[in-house]
Design a protein around this motif. Structure first.
Motif, PDB file in Angstrom:
ATOM      1  N   GLY A  16       0.777  -1.226   0.000  1.00 20.03           N
ATOM      2  CA  GLY A  16       0.000   0.000   0.000  1.00 20.03           C
ATOM      3  C   GLY A  16       0.809   1.277   0.000  1.00 20.03           C
ATOM      4  N   THR A  17       2.131   1.180   0.157  1.00 18.70           N
ATOM      5  CA  THR A  17       2.988   2.363   0.154  1.00 18.70           C
ATOM      6  C   THR A  17       4.216   2.083  -0.727  1.00 18.70           C
ATOM      7  OG1 THR A  17       4.338   1.660   2.033  1.00 18.70           O
ATOM      8  CG2 THR A  17       2.326   2.928   2.533  1.00 18.70           C
ATOM      9  N   ILE A  18       4.911   3.137  -1.099  1.00 22.27           N
ATOM     10  CA  ILE A  18       6.135   2.977  -1.892  1.00 22.27           C
ATOM     11  C   ILE A  18       7.159   2.159  -1.099  1.00 22.27           C
ATOM     12  CG2 ILE A  18       8.121   4.199  -2.896  1.00 22.27           C
ATOM     13  CD1 ILE A  18       5.624   4.435  -4.584  1.00 22.27           C
ATOM     14  N   GLY A  19       7.267   2.445   0.194  1.00 25.74           N
ATOM     15  CA  GLY A  19       8.205   1.704   1.035  1.00 25.74           C
ATOM     16  C   GLY A  19       7.879   0.222   1.090  1.00 25.74           C
ATOM     17  N   ALA A  20       6.597  -0.095   1.224  1.00 24.81           N
ATOM     18  CA  ALA A  20       6.182  -1.498   1.252  1.00 24.81           C
ATOM     19  C   ALA A  20       6.450  -2.168  -0.094  1.00 24.81           C
ATOM     20  CB  ALA A  20       4.702  -1.602   1.614  1.00 24.81           C
ATOM     21  N   PHE A  21       6.184  -1.444  -1.174  1.00 27.25           N
ATOM     22  CA  PHE A  21       6.439  -1.971  -2.518  1.00 27.25           C
ATOM     23  C   PHE A  21       7.927  -2.275  -2.711  1.00 27.25           C
ATOM     24  CE2 PHE A  21       7.869  -0.998  -6.836  1.00 27.25           C
ATOM     25  CZ  PHE A  21       7.201  -1.990  -7.540  1.00 27.25           C
ATOM     26  N   LEU A  22       8.782  -1.316  -2.378  1.00 30.75           N
ATOM     27  CA  LEU A  22      10.220  -1.514  -2.548  1.00 30.75           C
ATOM     28  C   LEU A  22      10.749  -2.600  -1.626  1.00 30.75           C
ATOM     29  CD1 LEU A  22      11.385   2.183  -2.980  1.00 30.75           C
ATOM     30  CD2 LEU A  22      11.131   0.436  -4.759  1.00 30.75           C
ATOM     31  N   GLY A  23      10.214  -2.660  -0.405  1.00 29.56           N
ATOM     32  CA  GLY A  23      10.616  -3.714   0.523  1.00 29.56           C
ATOM     33  C   GLY A  23      10.236  -5.090   0.010  1.00 29.56           C
ATOM     34  N   ALA A  24       9.026  -5.213  -0.529  1.00 29.64           N
ATOM     35  CA  ALA A  24       8.572  -6.492  -1.076  1.00 29.64           C
ATOM     36  C   ALA A  24       9.398  -6.879  -2.303  1.00 29.64           C
ATOM     37  CB  ALA A  24       7.092  -6.419  -1.427  1.00 29.64           C
ATOM     38  N   ALA A  25       9.680  -5.913  -3.171  1.00 34.62           N
ATOM     39  CA  ALA A  25      10.483  -6.187  -4.365  1.00 34.62           C
ATOM     40  C   ALA A  25      11.883  -6.640  -3.967  1.00 34.62           C
ATOM     41  CB  ALA A  25      10.550  -4.950  -5.257  1.00 34.62           C
ATOM     42  N   GLY A  26      12.483  -5.970  -2.997  1.00 36.63           N
ATOM     43  CA  GLY A  26      13.816  -6.350  -2.526  1.00 36.63           C
ATOM     44  C   GLY A  26      13.836  -7.712  -1.864  1.00 36.63           C
ATOM     45  N   TRP A  28      11.763 -10.202  -2.443  1.00 38.39           N
ATOM     46  CA  TRP A  28      11.587 -11.223  -3.477  1.00 38.39           C
ATOM     47  C   TRP A  28      12.868 -11.389  -4.293  1.00 38.39           C
ATOM     48  CZ3 TRP A  28      11.798 -11.718  -8.752  1.00 38.39           C
ATOM     49  CH2 TRP A  28      11.291 -12.913  -9.252  1.00 38.39           C
ATOM     50  N   ALA A  29      13.529 -10.285  -4.597  1.00 35.53           N
ATOM     51  CA  ALA A  29      14.780 -10.352  -5.362  1.00 35.53           C
ATOM     52  C   ALA A  29      15.806 -11.197  -4.617  1.00 35.53           C
ATOM     53  CB  ALA A  29      15.320  -8.953  -5.625  1.00 35.53           C
ATOM     54  N   GLU A  30      15.902 -11.002  -3.325  1.00 38.52           N
ATOM     55  CA  GLU A  30      16.841 -11.779  -2.504  1.00 38.52           C
ATOM     56  C   GLU A  30      16.433 -13.253  -2.461  1.00 38.52           C
ATOM     57  OE1 GLU A  30      20.209 -12.533  -0.366  1.00 38.52           O
ATOM     58  OE2 GLU A  30      19.674 -10.629  -1.300  1.00 38.52           O
ATOM     59  N   ALA A  31      15.149 -13.507  -2.266  1.00 36.53           N
ATOM     60  CA  ALA A  31      14.657 -14.882  -2.158  1.00 36.53           C
ATOM     61  C   ALA A  31      14.784 -15.641  -3.476  1.00 36.53           C
ATOM     62  CB  ALA A  31      13.199 -14.877  -1.703  1.00 36.53           C
ATOM     63  N   SER A  32      14.737 -14.934  -4.599  1.00 32.90           N
ATOM     64  CA  SER A  32      14.733 -15.600  -5.903  1.00 32.90           C
ATOM     65  C   SER A  32      16.065 -15.513  -6.639  1.00 32.90           C
ATOM     66  CB  SER A  32      13.638 -14.991  -6.780  1.00 32.90           C
ATOM     67  OG  SER A  32      13.946 -13.647  -7.089  1.00 32.90           O
ATOM     68  N   LYS A  33      17.102 -15.037  -5.987  1.00 30.73           N
ATOM     69  CA  LYS A  33      18.362 -14.819  -6.708  1.00 30.73           C
ATOM     70  C   LYS A  33      18.952 -16.101  -7.295  1.00 30.73           C
ATOM     71  CE  LYS A  33      21.254 -14.783  -2.584  1.00 30.73           C
ATOM     72  NZ  LYS A  33      22.085 -13.932  -1.747  1.00 30.73           N
ATOM     73  N   ASN A  34      18.614 -17.251  -6.733  1.00 31.75           N
ATOM     74  CA  ASN A  34      19.071 -18.527  -7.285  1.00 31.75           C
ATOM     75  C   ASN A  34      17.930 -19.302  -7.923  1.00 31.75           C
ATOM     76  OD1 ASN A  34      21.797 -18.210  -6.449  1.00 31.75           O
ATOM     77  ND2 ASN A  34      21.172 -18.712  -4.382  1.00 31.75           N
ATOM     78  N   ALA A  49      14.910  -7.438 -13.948  1.00 34.70           N
ATOM     79  CA  ALA A  49      14.439  -6.200 -13.313  1.00 34.70           C
ATOM     80  C   ALA A  49      12.916  -6.111 -13.374  1.00 34.70           C
ATOM     81  CB  ALA A  49      15.069  -4.988 -13.988  1.00 34.70           C
ATOM     82  N   THR A  50      12.346  -6.485 -14.508  1.00 36.79           N
ATOM     83  CA  THR A  50      10.891  -6.486 -14.648  1.00 36.79           C
ATOM     84  C   THR A  50      10.256  -7.468 -13.681  1.00 36.79           C
ATOM     85  OG1 THR A  50      11.049  -5.871 -16.973  1.00 36.79           O
ATOM     86  CG2 THR A  50       8.997  -6.879 -16.264  1.00 36.79           C
ATOM     87  N   ASP A  51      10.827  -8.656 -13.566  1.00 40.60           N
ATOM     88  CA  ASP A  51      10.298  -9.664 -12.643  1.00 40.60           C
ATOM     89  C   ASP A  51      10.318  -9.152 -11.204  1.00 40.60           C
ATOM     90  OD1 ASP A  51       9.951 -11.354 -14.807  1.00 40.60           O
ATOM     91  OD2 ASP A  51      11.736 -12.563 -14.371  1.00 40.60           O
ATOM     92  N   ILE A  52      11.392  -8.477 -10.825  1.00 39.30           N
ATOM     93  CA  ILE A  52      11.513  -7.942  -9.464  1.00 39.30           C
ATOM     94  C   ILE A  52      10.446  -6.886  -9.205  1.00 39.30           C
ATOM     95  CG2 ILE A  52      12.985  -6.548  -7.943  1.00 39.30           C
ATOM     96  CD1 ILE A  52      15.389  -8.068  -9.231  1.00 39.30           C
ATOM     97  N   LEU A  53      10.266  -5.973 -10.148  1.00 38.00           N
ATOM     98  CA  LEU A  53       9.244  -4.933  -9.965  1.00 38.00           C
ATOM     99  C   LEU A  53       7.842  -5.515  -9.918  1.00 38.00           C
ATOM    100  CD1 LEU A  53      10.690  -2.134 -12.246  1.00 38.00           C
ATOM    101  CD2 LEU A  53      10.690  -2.230  -9.747  1.00 38.00           C
ATOM    102  N   MET A  54       7.566  -6.497 -10.754  1.00 39.73           N
ATOM    103  CA  MET A  54       6.242  -7.116 -10.739  1.00 39.73           C
ATOM    104  C   MET A  54       6.013  -7.872  -9.424  1.00 39.73           C
ATOM    105  SD  MET A  54       4.642  -6.165 -13.367  1.00 39.73           S
ATOM    106  CE  MET A  54       3.257  -7.266 -13.303  1.00 39.73           C
TER     107      MET A  54
END
Length: 60
Positions: A16-26, A28-34, A49-54
């Motif tokens: 619901g916020t930019i901070g929550a969005f960026l936190g969730a994207a980060g 997921w990026a960490e969890a999916s790096k492998n 990058a697109t996958d991370i933002l989505m």
């Protein structure tokens, strides 16, 4: 009936916020790096990058 466009959960968004969005994207990026069970990390960095933002839209 869809929720109002400025409330949490609008149009399927969990963040619901930019901070929550960026936190969730980060997170997921960490969890999916492998890769994940149903996600194979692409070789193209722009696709990654697109996958991370989505993922920031709905990852909790």
């Amino acid at each position: 009936m869809p929720s109002p466009p400025h409330s949490i959960g609008a149009l399927g968004w969990e963040s619901g916020t930019i901070g929550a969005f960026l936190g969730a994207a980060g997170a997921w990026a960490e969890a999916s790096k492998n890769g994940l069970q149903f996600y194979v990390r692409p070789g193209n960095p722009w696709r990654r990058a697109t996958d991370i933002l989505m993922a920031g839209k709905s990852y909790e």
